[in-house]
Motif scaffolding. Structure first.
Motif, mmCIF file in Angstrom:
data_model
loop_
_atom_site.group_PDB
_atom_site.id
_atom_site.type_symbol
_atom_site.label_atom_id
_atom_site.label_comp_id
_atom_site.label_asym_id
_atom_site.label_seq_id
_atom_site.Cartn_x
_atom_site.Cartn_y
_atom_site.Cartn_z
ATOM 1 N N THR A 117 43.874 32.867 44.079
ATOM 2 C CA THR A 117 44.151 34.258 44.417
ATOM 3 C C THR A 117 45.590 34.608 44.040
ATOM 4 O O THR A 117 46.507 33.810 44.229
ATOM 5 C CB THR A 117 43.948 34.504 45.920
ATOM 6 N N THR A 118 45.790 35.810 43.510
ATOM 7 C CA THR A 118 47.120 36.234 43.089
ATOM 8 C C THR A 118 47.600 37.454 43.868
ATOM 9 O O THR A 118 46.791 38.197 44.451
ATOM 10 C CB THR A 118 47.138 36.594 41.586
ATOM 11 N N MET B 218 37.235 46.631 33.607
ATOM 12 C CA MET B 218 37.597 46.695 35.027
ATOM 13 C C MET B 218 38.031 45.312 35.505
ATOM 14 O O MET B 218 37.363 44.305 35.280
ATOM 15 C CB MET B 218 36.402 47.172 35.857
ATOM 16 N N LYS B 219 39.197 45.259 36.132
ATOM 17 C CA LYS B 219 39.711 44.021 36.694
ATOM 18 C C LYS B 219 38.892 43.654 37.928
ATOM 19 O O LYS B 219 38.733 44.456 38.856
ATOM 20 C CB LYS B 219 41.184 44.192 37.083
ATOM 21 N N THR B 220 38.322 42.455 37.931
ATOM 22 C CA THR B 220 37.563 42.005 39.096
ATOM 23 C C THR B 220 38.437 41.144 39.991
ATOM 24 O O THR B 220 39.316 40.417 39.518
ATOM 25 C CB THR B 220 36.318 41.209 38.671
ATOM 26 N N VAL B 221 38.181 41.245 41.280
ATOM 27 C CA VAL B 221 38.957 40.506 42.274
ATOM 28 C C VAL B 221 37.982 39.749 43.167
ATOM 29 O O VAL B 221 37.037 40.342 43.710
ATOM 30 C CB VAL B 221 39.818 41.464 43.120
ATOM 31 N N TYR B 222 38.210 38.459 43.345
ATOM 32 C CA TYR B 222 37.329 37.638 44.186
ATOM 33 C C TYR B 222 38.083 37.235 45.449
ATOM 34 O O TYR B 222 39.020 36.428 45.409
ATOM 35 C CB TYR B 222 36.863 36.397 43.425
ATOM 36 N N SER C 99 38.872 36.433 52.178
ATOM 37 C CA SER C 99 39.219 35.012 52.215
ATOM 38 C C SER C 99 39.791 34.586 50.872
ATOM 39 O O SER C 99 39.322 35.006 49.814
ATOM 40 C CB SER C 99 38.008 34.160 52.606
ATOM 41 N N PHE C 100 40.807 33.740 50.938
ATOM 42 C CA PHE C 100 41.678 33.464 49.798
ATOM 43 C C PHE C 100 41.577 32.013 49.330
ATOM 44 O O PHE C 100 41.133 31.130 50.073
ATOM 45 C CB PHE C 100 43.129 33.764 50.189
ATOM 46 N N ILE D 157 35.712 44.441 43.530
ATOM 47 C CA ILE D 157 36.318 43.578 44.552
ATOM 48 C C ILE D 157 35.221 42.942 45.392
ATOM 49 O O ILE D 157 34.437 43.635 46.049
ATOM 50 C CB ILE D 157 37.272 44.392 45.450
ATOM 51 N N SER D 158 35.170 41.632 45.378
ATOM 52 C CA SER D 158 34.124 40.878 46.085
ATOM 53 C C SER D 158 34.652 40.353 47.410
ATOM 54 O O SER D 158 35.573 39.529 47.441
ATOM 55 C CB SER D 158 33.632 39.717 45.214
ATOM 56 N N VAL D 159 34.061 40.852 48.491
ATOM 57 C CA VAL D 159 34.437 40.433 49.842
ATOM 58 C C VAL D 159 33.163 40.290 50.661
ATOM 59 O O VAL D 159 32.062 40.417 50.133
ATOM 60 C CB VAL D 159 35.400 41.450 50.504
#
Length: 378
Positions: A361-362, A1-5, A356-357, A320-322
């Motif tokens: 971030t891509t 799983m692709k993680t996103v921060y 928040s970026f 996805i971490s938010v």
């Protein structure tokens, strides 16, 4: 799983160059800066060089920089010194400040009878400058104004010039929590006359557990921690040499790449915003987070037209971490005190999330996030 921060207002990934600097220091520069032998002198020299370089970026003298364990300690050190060292008997702040300021003000009010006044904010979280002047003009008490430069939840940018001008006019001291500013915006403290600022390295790709306080020259500093004479007597405790050097490197990298990183993040924020509006035109943006002039380019606080108490959890399960508010309150079941202050009851019922970026971030990560939100909103 692709993680996103997408929780960079909470903390950021450490730069590889910063890790290299810290690793080298841990391996080869292990002396105690307070020791007088060659190992201690080497460590002391490295710390003082870091202090000078950090001060240079802010256009201040090295003697005005005090290293701390982070922004919270720095805020506490400044507020305590305002009261116990500079004879401040009144603090003017707002109800949307970071808890490092608000809870310290509560303590000073309850334990030392310090008068705390709150300046009004509007539905966007903007400070009422006219009311601030009213507060300043109606009392002769020694006053400190404490207003954050960039709000960590809604990204609002304070009109620092107006606030500093009023403080000068009414002979008040001015403290600003600049944790979300340092490393993201240029700050020349000779041009922006703020008496006290704070920084936390992990907000600009440095290590956690280190930061600094700036005290304008001429203010003596009483320590909150006792037991040694480190930091010229301002803060007892052996200096965190490796973290200080990491912070110096992170700051240097951030300053060197400010324009490039800002352009990259601005484009991503605007793209994300446009994709969200396409997704649902009833989506709103809290405070001035949807703007690039009144709000920082690093934060987008989104209010969705639904009430979904599981949205944060669902995004986390999707990798996805938010954040739903300040990460400093993680583990708390309380909602955001900032949003509670500026939103109506109806607006507060809808789910708000802070995205928040950072320079890491891509666009692909933004696309993944939008695709997950589509599933949650349908």
């Amino acid at each position: 799983m692709k993680t996103v921060y997408l929780d960079n207002a909470a903390t950021t990934k450490i730069d590889d160059e910063v890790i290299e600097v810290m690793y080298s220091s841990m391996k080869d520069n292990y002396g105690n800066p307070s020791s007088t032998h060659q190992f201690g002198r080497k460590a002391k020299s490295a710390v003082e060089t870091a202090r000078k370089n950090i001060a240079k970026h802010l256009n201040v003298s090295a003697s005005e920089i005090i290293f701390t364990a982070g922004g919270t300690e720095a805020d506490n050190l400044i507020l305590h010194n305002a009261v116990f060292n500079l004879n401040v008997t009144r603090i003017i702040t707002s109800k949307i400040e970071h808890h490092a300021v608000l809870h310290t003000c509560d303590y000073l009010r309850d334990s030392h009878n310090i008068q705390i006044d709150y300046v009004n904010v509007d539905e966007f979280g903007e400070i009422d400058i006219h009311y601030l002047e009213t507060l300043l003009s109606t009392s002769n008490k020694k006053t400190l104004v404490s207003l954050m430069y960039i709000n960590n939840e809604i990204g609002n940018i304070l009109d620092v010039e107006s606030v500093s001008g009023l403080c000068k006019k009414y002979n008040a001291l001015f403290h600003s929590d600049t944790v979300q500013v340092i490393g993201h915006y240029p700050l020349d403290l000779q041009k922006s006359p703020i008496d006290f600022i704070v920084a936390s390295a992990h907000k600009f790709h440095g290590p956690k557990g280190v930061g600094f306080a700036y005290f304008k020259k001429g203010f003596g500093i009483l320590p909150m921690l006792h037991g040694g004479d480190q930091e010229k007597g301002a803060r007892s405790s052996t200096e965190n040499v490796h973290a200080i050097l990491g912070m110096e490197k992170a700051f240097e990298i951030a300053i060197s790449n400010l324009k490039k990183d800002k352009n990259h993040i601005e484009e991503l924020k605007q793209y994300f915003k446009s994709e969200l509006i396409k997704l649902n035109r009833n989506i709103q943006f809290n405070g001035f987070s949807g703007e690039l002039h009144k709000g920082t380019y690093t934060i987008l606080n989104v209010r969705f037209p639904v009430q979904n108490d599981m949205m944060l959890f669902s995004l986390d399960l999707a990798g996805i971490s938010v954040s739903g508010g300040s990460a400093c309150q993680s583990g708390s079941n309380k909602g955001s005190h900032v949003l509670s202050e500026i939103l109506s009851d109806k607006e507060s019922n809808n789910t708000s999330i802070r995205f928040s970026f950072s320079k890491y971030t891509t666009k692909r990560e933004v696309d993944i996030t939008v695709s997950k939100l589509v599933a949650l909103l349908n």
